[in-house]
Motif scaffolding. Structure first.
Motif, PDB file in Angstrom:
ATOM      1  N   UNK A  92     -20.735  -7.784 -18.443  1.00  0.00           N
ATOM      2  CA  UNK A  92     -21.840  -8.732 -18.532  1.00  0.00           C
ATOM      3  C   UNK A  92     -22.711  -8.469 -19.753  1.00  0.00           C
ATOM      4  N   UNK A  93     -22.972  -7.218 -20.047  1.00  0.00           N
ATOM      5  CA  UNK A  93     -23.753  -6.895 -21.244  1.00  0.00           C
ATOM      6  C   UNK A  93     -22.993  -7.328 -22.499  1.00  0.00           C
ATOM      7  N   UNK A  94     -21.685  -7.157 -22.480  1.00  0.00           N
ATOM      8  CA  UNK A  94     -20.831  -7.601 -23.585  1.00  0.00           C
ATOM      9  C   UNK A  94     -20.915  -9.127 -23.739  1.00  0.00           C
ATOM     10  N   UNK A  95     -20.872  -9.837 -22.616  1.00  0.00           N
ATOM     11  CA  UNK A  95     -20.984 -11.297 -22.669  1.00  0.00           C
ATOM     12  C   UNK A  95     -22.346 -11.745 -23.148  1.00  0.00           C
ATOM     13  N   UNK A  96     -23.392 -11.065 -22.690  1.00  0.00           N
ATOM     14  CA  UNK A  96     -24.745 -11.421 -23.119  1.00  0.00           C
ATOM     15  C   UNK A  96     -24.921 -11.208 -24.616  1.00  0.00           C
ATOM     16  N   UNK A  97     -24.351 -10.129 -25.142  1.00  0.00           N
ATOM     17  CA  UNK A  97     -24.434  -9.871 -26.579  1.00  0.00           C
ATOM     18  C   UNK A  97     -23.710 -10.960 -27.363  1.00  0.00           C
ATOM     19  N   UNK A  98     -22.557 -11.380 -26.868  1.00  0.00           N
ATOM     20  CA  UNK A  98     -21.816 -12.452 -27.530  1.00  0.00           C
ATOM     21  C   UNK A  98     -22.603 -13.756 -27.494  1.00  0.00           C
ATOM     22  N   UNK A  99     -23.229 -14.048 -26.354  1.00  0.00           N
ATOM     23  CA  UNK A  99     -24.036 -15.264 -26.243  1.00  0.00           C
ATOM     24  C   UNK A  99     -25.210 -15.235 -27.213  1.00  0.00           C
ATOM     25  N   UNK A 100     -25.822 -14.085 -27.383  1.00  0.00           N
ATOM     26  CA  UNK A 100     -26.953 -13.963 -28.307  1.00  0.00           C
ATOM     27  C   UNK A 100     -26.499 -14.149 -29.748  1.00  0.00           C
ATOM     28  N   UNK A 104      -7.644 -21.754 -19.386  1.00  0.00           N
ATOM     29  CA  UNK A 104      -8.174 -22.824 -18.534  1.00  0.00           C
ATOM     30  C   UNK A 104      -9.665 -23.022 -18.758  1.00  0.00           C
ATOM     31  N   UNK A 105     -10.412 -21.946 -18.886  1.00  0.00           N
ATOM     32  CA  UNK A 105     -11.853 -22.059 -19.086  1.00  0.00           C
ATOM     33  C   UNK A 105     -12.174 -22.485 -20.518  1.00  0.00           C
ATOM     34  N   UNK A 106     -11.345 -22.089 -21.462  1.00  0.00           N
ATOM     35  CA  UNK A 106     -11.507 -22.575 -22.835  1.00  0.00           C
ATOM     36  C   UNK A 106     -11.323 -24.087 -22.880  1.00  0.00           C
ATOM     37  N   UNK A 107     -10.301 -24.593 -22.175  1.00  0.00           N
ATOM     38  CA  UNK A 107     -10.060 -26.034 -22.125  1.00  0.00           C
ATOM     39  C   UNK A 107     -11.201 -26.769 -21.439  1.00  0.00           C
ATOM     40  N   UNK A 108     -11.880 -26.087 -20.505  1.00  0.00           N
ATOM     41  CA  UNK A 108     -13.011 -26.705 -19.814  1.00  0.00           C
ATOM     42  C   UNK A 108     -14.249 -26.801 -20.684  1.00  0.00           C
ATOM     43  N   UNK A 109     -14.261 -26.072 -21.809  1.00  0.00           N
ATOM     44  CA  UNK A 109     -15.401 -26.150 -22.723  1.00  0.00           C
ATOM     45  C   UNK A 109     -16.178 -24.866 -22.883  1.00  0.00           C
ATOM     46  N   UNK A 110     -15.719 -23.786 -22.245  1.00  0.00           N
ATOM     47  CA  UNK A 110     -16.422 -22.516 -22.349  1.00  0.00           C
ATOM     48  C   UNK A 110     -15.982 -21.748 -23.597  1.00  0.00           C
ATOM     49  N   UNK A 111     -16.864 -20.892 -24.097  1.00  0.00           N
ATOM     50  CA  UNK A 111     -16.474 -19.874 -25.070  1.00  0.00           C
ATOM     51  C   UNK A 111     -15.845 -18.735 -24.264  1.00  0.00           C
ATOM     52  N   UNK A 112     -14.689 -18.297 -24.630  1.00  0.00           N
ATOM     53  CA  UNK A 112     -13.982 -17.262 -23.878  1.00  0.00           C
ATOM     54  C   UNK A 112     -13.850 -16.019 -24.741  1.00  0.00           C
ATOM     55  N   UNK A 113     -14.281 -14.872 -24.204  1.00  0.00           N
ATOM     56  CA  UNK A 113     -14.144 -13.602 -24.901  1.00  0.00           C
ATOM     57  C   UNK A 113     -13.457 -12.597 -23.982  1.00  0.00           C
ATOM     58  N   UNK A 114     -12.764 -11.668 -24.573  1.00  0.00           N
ATOM     59  CA  UNK A 114     -12.090 -10.630 -23.794  1.00  0.00           C
ATOM     60  C   UNK A 114     -13.099  -9.601 -23.309  1.00  0.00           C
ATOM     61  N   UNK A 115     -12.755  -8.964 -22.208  1.00  0.00           N
ATOM     62  CA  UNK A 115     -13.584  -7.888 -21.678  1.00  0.00           C
ATOM     63  C   UNK A 115     -13.261  -6.609 -22.449  1.00  0.00           C
ATOM     64  N   UNK A 116     -13.792  -6.518 -23.653  1.00  0.00           N
ATOM     65  CA  UNK A 116     -13.452  -5.391 -24.526  1.00  0.00           C
ATOM     66  C   UNK A 116     -13.927  -4.045 -23.992  1.00  0.00           C
ATOM     67  N   UNK A 117     -15.081  -3.969 -23.301  1.00  0.00           N
ATOM     68  CA  UNK A 117     -15.434  -2.650 -22.765  1.00  0.00           C
ATOM     69  C   UNK A 117     -14.424  -2.163 -21.733  1.00  0.00           C
ATOM     70  N   UNK A 129     -18.595 -13.959 -15.558  1.00  0.00           N
ATOM     71  CA  UNK A 129     -17.537 -12.936 -15.571  1.00  0.00           C
ATOM     72  C   UNK A 129     -16.379 -13.348 -14.661  1.00  0.00           C
ATOM     73  N   UNK A 130     -15.171 -13.217 -15.144  1.00  0.00           N
ATOM     74  CA  UNK A 130     -13.998 -13.619 -14.362  1.00  0.00           C
ATOM     75  C   UNK A 130     -13.005 -12.465 -14.327  1.00  0.00           C
ATOM     76  N   UNK A 131     -12.806 -11.900 -13.135  1.00  0.00           N
ATOM     77  CA  UNK A 131     -11.823 -10.835 -12.964  1.00  0.00           C
ATOM     78  C   UNK A 131     -10.407 -11.381 -13.171  1.00  0.00           C
ATOM     79  N   UNK A 132      -9.476 -10.468 -13.311  1.00  0.00           N
ATOM     80  CA  UNK A 132      -8.079 -10.889 -13.250  1.00  0.00           C
ATOM     81  C   UNK A 132      -7.836 -11.516 -11.879  1.00  0.00           C
ATOM     82  N   UNK A 133      -7.193 -12.665 -11.858  1.00  0.00           N
ATOM     83  CA  UNK A 133      -7.097 -13.464 -10.643  1.00  0.00           C
ATOM     84  C   UNK A 133      -6.427 -12.717  -9.495  1.00  0.00           C
ATOM     85  N   UNK A 134      -5.450 -11.905  -9.798  1.00  0.00           N
ATOM     86  CA  UNK A 134      -4.684 -11.234  -8.743  1.00  0.00           C
ATOM     87  C   UNK A 134      -5.521 -10.232  -7.961  1.00  0.00           C
TER      88      UNK A 134
END
Length: 274
Positions: free
Chosen positions: A86-94, A65-78, A9-14
């Motif tokens: 995290x539950x949203x990310x886990x569902x996407x990973x599954x 930046x994380x997409x370029x590093x090789x990660x799958x990137x999804x928005x924090x839709x909840x 999980x990555x918060x908004x940087x600011x």
């Protein structure tokens, strides 16, 4: 060894890592936070036990930046806080790999070593749900669930206790780089002693260099040891001595160390030199 899906999980940087901002006035805060995330994701992708990394973020800089590093990137839709994200990310990973287990790791592990993560994930395969506490003993740096098991994210104050109460098994391995998350300047200094990743090192520049005192030196081998300012002994070899352009070292001299991401001393110079 099974392939794990790892959610970061990555918060908004600011608004992330706000306690670091006043402690490091000479460092661009957003760049530092993003660098720590990139080092975390890069280390996870290099881990032999990891099949993929899913980053959950709405930040316009972190996502690409994380997409370029090789990660799958999804928005924090909840958009409802850390645990729903995290539950949203886990569902996407599954959905990406239904048969693979899922683990969450913190995004602020700039010294993470792939071997530490692999060892922890291997230990987690023996339990339906498991977690690793942070070095402070109250937080959680890894939460893992086997395929088909609910993640049960319970992050927040004293999340270690919350995850234990939820039935997750606490994993007891050492794994120092996995436990060393960063919230304060002192945390960052401790992570630097383990060996920061290249992105964090590049942002910090001279800040990432550690001060130490010469403990021993052998002019025949051009090697020796130093004591970091926290009392930790660190050895250096002839390559590090030669890289610093030194002719001699004396016991008690103040020196500065440059270290590779895995912690090896790559250069030793007198602290008075640029």
């Amino acid at each position: 060894m099974c392939a794990w899906s790892v959610v970061v999980p990555v918060k908004r940087l600011a608004v992330a890592k706000t306690r670091l901002r006043p402690a490091l006035p000479g460092v661009e805060h957003d760049r530092l936070v993003l660098a720590m995330c990139r080092d975390t994701v890069t280390a996870a992708l290099r881990c032999s036990a990891v099949g993929r990394v899913v980053a959950v973020t709405d930040d316009p800089l972190a996502g690409p930046a994380l997409l370029a590093a090789g990660a799958h990137v999804i928005a924090d839709e909840p958009g409802a806080g850390l645990n729903p994200a995290l539950e949203h990310g886990a569902a996407a990973a599954t959905r990406l790999a239904p048969a693979d287990p899922v683990a969450v790791i913190s995004a602020d592990l700039p010294a993470l070593r792939p071997a530490d993560l692999a060892a922890a994930l291997t230990a987690a395969t023996g339990h339906r749900r498991a977690f690793v506490r942070d070095v402070g003993g109250t937080g959680t740096t890894l939460l893992a669930a086997l395929a088909g098991e609910p993640l049960g994210a319970a992050y927040g104050p004293d999340s270690g206790r919350a995850h234990a109460a939820s039935g997750a098994v606490e994993l007891e391995g050492e794994w120092p780089s996995l436990r060393r998350d960063v919230d304060t300047a002192a945390d960052l200094a401790a992570a630097a002693e383990l060996g920061l990743g290249p992105h964090t090192t590049a942002v910090l520049g001279n800040v990432a260099r550690m001060q130490a005192t010469v403990r021993s030196y052998d002019p025949q081998t051009r090697s020796g040891s130093v004591l970091l300012d926290n009392g930790t002994p660190v050895e250096f070899g002839p390559a590090a001595f030669d890289a610093g352009g030194l002719r001699l070292l004396r016991i008690g001299q103040r020196v500065r160390l440059d270290r590779a991401p895995e912690g090896t001393v790559t250069r030793i110079t007198l602290s008075t030199l640029p």
